[in-house]
Design a protein around this motif. Sequence first.
Motif, PDB file in Angstrom:
ATOM      1  N   ALA A 112       0.811  -1.219   0.000  1.00  0.00           N
ATOM      2  CA  ALA A 112       0.000   0.000   0.000  1.00  0.00           C
ATOM      3  C   ALA A 112       0.846   1.271   0.000  1.00  0.00           C
ATOM      4  O   ALA A 112       0.324   2.371   0.103  1.00  0.00           O
ATOM      5  CB  ALA A 112      -0.929  -0.014   1.192  1.00  0.00           C
ATOM      6  N   ALA A 113       2.186   1.122  -0.135  1.00  0.00           N
ATOM      7  CA  ALA A 113       3.084   2.288  -0.011  1.00  0.00           C
ATOM      8  C   ALA A 113       2.733   3.414  -0.978  1.00  0.00           C
ATOM      9  O   ALA A 113       2.849   4.582  -0.634  1.00  0.00           O
ATOM     10  CB  ALA A 113       4.520   1.851  -0.225  1.00  0.00           C
ATOM     11  N   TRP A 114       2.303   3.082  -2.186  1.00  0.00           N
ATOM     12  CA  TRP A 114       2.008   4.107  -3.203  1.00  0.00           C
ATOM     13  C   TRP A 114       0.925   5.072  -2.742  1.00  0.00           C
ATOM     14  O   TRP A 114       0.897   6.222  -3.143  1.00  0.00           O
ATOM     15  CB  TRP A 114       1.598   3.456  -4.521  1.00  0.00           C
ATOM     16  N   ALA A 115       0.016   4.589  -1.849  1.00  0.00           N
ATOM     17  CA  ALA A 115      -1.164   5.387  -1.494  1.00  0.00           C
ATOM     18  C   ALA A 115      -0.968   6.222  -0.235  1.00  0.00           C
ATOM     19  O   ALA A 115      -1.902   6.877   0.216  1.00  0.00           O
ATOM     20  CB  ALA A 115      -2.365   4.463  -1.330  1.00  0.00           C
ATOM     21  N   LYS A 116       0.272   6.200   0.318  1.00  0.00           N
ATOM     22  CA  LYS A 116       0.424   6.792   1.654  1.00  0.00           C
ATOM     23  C   LYS A 116       0.123   8.298   1.725  1.00  0.00           C
ATOM     24  O   LYS A 116      -0.307   8.783   2.757  1.00  0.00           O
ATOM     25  CB  LYS A 116       1.784   6.450   2.267  1.00  0.00           C
ATOM     26  N   ASP A 117       0.330   9.021   0.620  1.00  0.00           N
ATOM     27  CA  ASP A 117       0.077  10.462   0.676  1.00  0.00           C
ATOM     28  C   ASP A 117      -1.328  10.868   0.225  1.00  0.00           C
ATOM     29  O   ASP A 117      -1.651  12.039   0.151  1.00  0.00           O
ATOM     30  CB  ASP A 117       1.099  11.210  -0.195  1.00  0.00           C
ATOM     31  N   LEU A 118      -2.117   9.881  -0.163  1.00  0.00           N
ATOM     32  CA  LEU A 118      -3.417  10.215  -0.748  1.00  0.00           C
ATOM     33  C   LEU A 118      -4.559  10.320   0.265  1.00  0.00           C
ATOM     34  O   LEU A 118      -5.621  10.862  -0.037  1.00  0.00           O
ATOM     35  CB  LEU A 118      -3.792   9.180  -1.810  1.00  0.00           C
TER      36      LEU A 118
END
Lengths: 337, 115
Positions: free
Chosen positions: A34-40
């Motif tokens: 899930a790292a890609w979504a951490k700033d969303l």
Amino acid sequence: MNKSLKEVVPIPHIYIRGNILEKGNMLGVAGDKAAWAKDLNLPRNAEFTFFAGCGYQFMRYVEGMMKAAASMEKIGLGMERSIGISKVFGKIGINLPSITAKVTAAGKEDTYTIILVSAARILQKLGVDIGYMYEDEPCCGSPLYYSGFLDDYIENANKNFEVFKSLGIQRLIGLIPACTASLRDYYPKYVEGYDLEVYHFIEVVAQRLKETNIKPKLKEKLTIAYHDPCQLSRYLEIVDAPREVMASIKGLELREPDPEQCKQWSTCCGGGGLEAGSPELCERLGLRRVEELLNTGANVIVSHCPACVMQLKRSTEKMKADVNVMDLVEILDEALG
Amino acid sequence: MKTDNTQETDSIKEMETEILNNIQTCINCRMCVPMCPTYEGWITQSAFGRLAAINLHLKYGLGSIEELSRLIFSCANCRRCQERCKMLSTNVTPTDTIIKTRQLLARKAQEWGRN
């Protein structure tokens, strides 16, 4: 008469099966899914749940691994031997593919996971209420189906449905065509009571663009050739939606190849399943497809599937063609500003 | 234990019947041949050739299982042939049948491994 599994199913396919069943993804790469979504800051519960899938998240590793496999082939070690070696390492507790993938992908700009971020951002900009399952998102298991492991596929599908149900998920928006086809068309055949509504990202985008007054616009003019992914055009039967989206983008000129080579007749680029068992055939298919697309005179090739984008990129590099390969998501994200 | 084995054999028989029934609806028009992206001059590099090989192997035991596996795993599953069949209104689903044959071979091998 009796044959072992290795004699009837190509070894790379057996290896991929092991990875899905044991590690929950095709490549057996351990990492934060899930790292890609951490700033969303996507919520866990929403009207639609975004299904990111394995493709874009792990594609940079595949790229690295394919390059490593190609160099191993050069020094006389075929794909099967390389897998054999990594299995020996696995027995003593070293995850060789994970290490090779991380080393070969290290320091390289990650052009694939950024597509997931763009896709989620596009949906948000278009006012679609999306959530994300984070680390709970399972692998849809579609490679199991195509490699012949039907029993494993069915078991995985039933297990996944339980997960979706327990999290109260009702509507999914898939980005990867193969995952979306698996969730939309195959799960209902093998899972009793399966009632999830599954949409593909581009359908939702086309619909929202029609409903809203949003006009995507590119800063610089682009002339593109669009490659219809097999899984999107013939499995999901979505050929109009991407064209509607492209037509709505100001500054984008679409050049279609021969009518026998696009839409539902789109020639296969060879990406996806063929790569594992027949890498040489896969390479020839890629070169032939790029040639068809280049004949349109476009200077950018656009597709909408991680396997196709990777394969087309590799083929254009091999041909030393002066052409960019992009995902439709990247163009749309730029046009929406 | 024996009941389990009989059940599995039944499921293999069912799969074989389904595959063969689908192949029987082929009208041998060969329109799928130039559709196949893997076609490079040999008929076995097309849906028509692959289905013929499956038919001959399952019905008459012709060709080795390894050779059949090589042929069906060289299919790209792109469904371009299937689209052609659909247009011609035949009921053949070549890609789905090829995938089903992969599933049949894997199931057979797994069963042999158990026995």
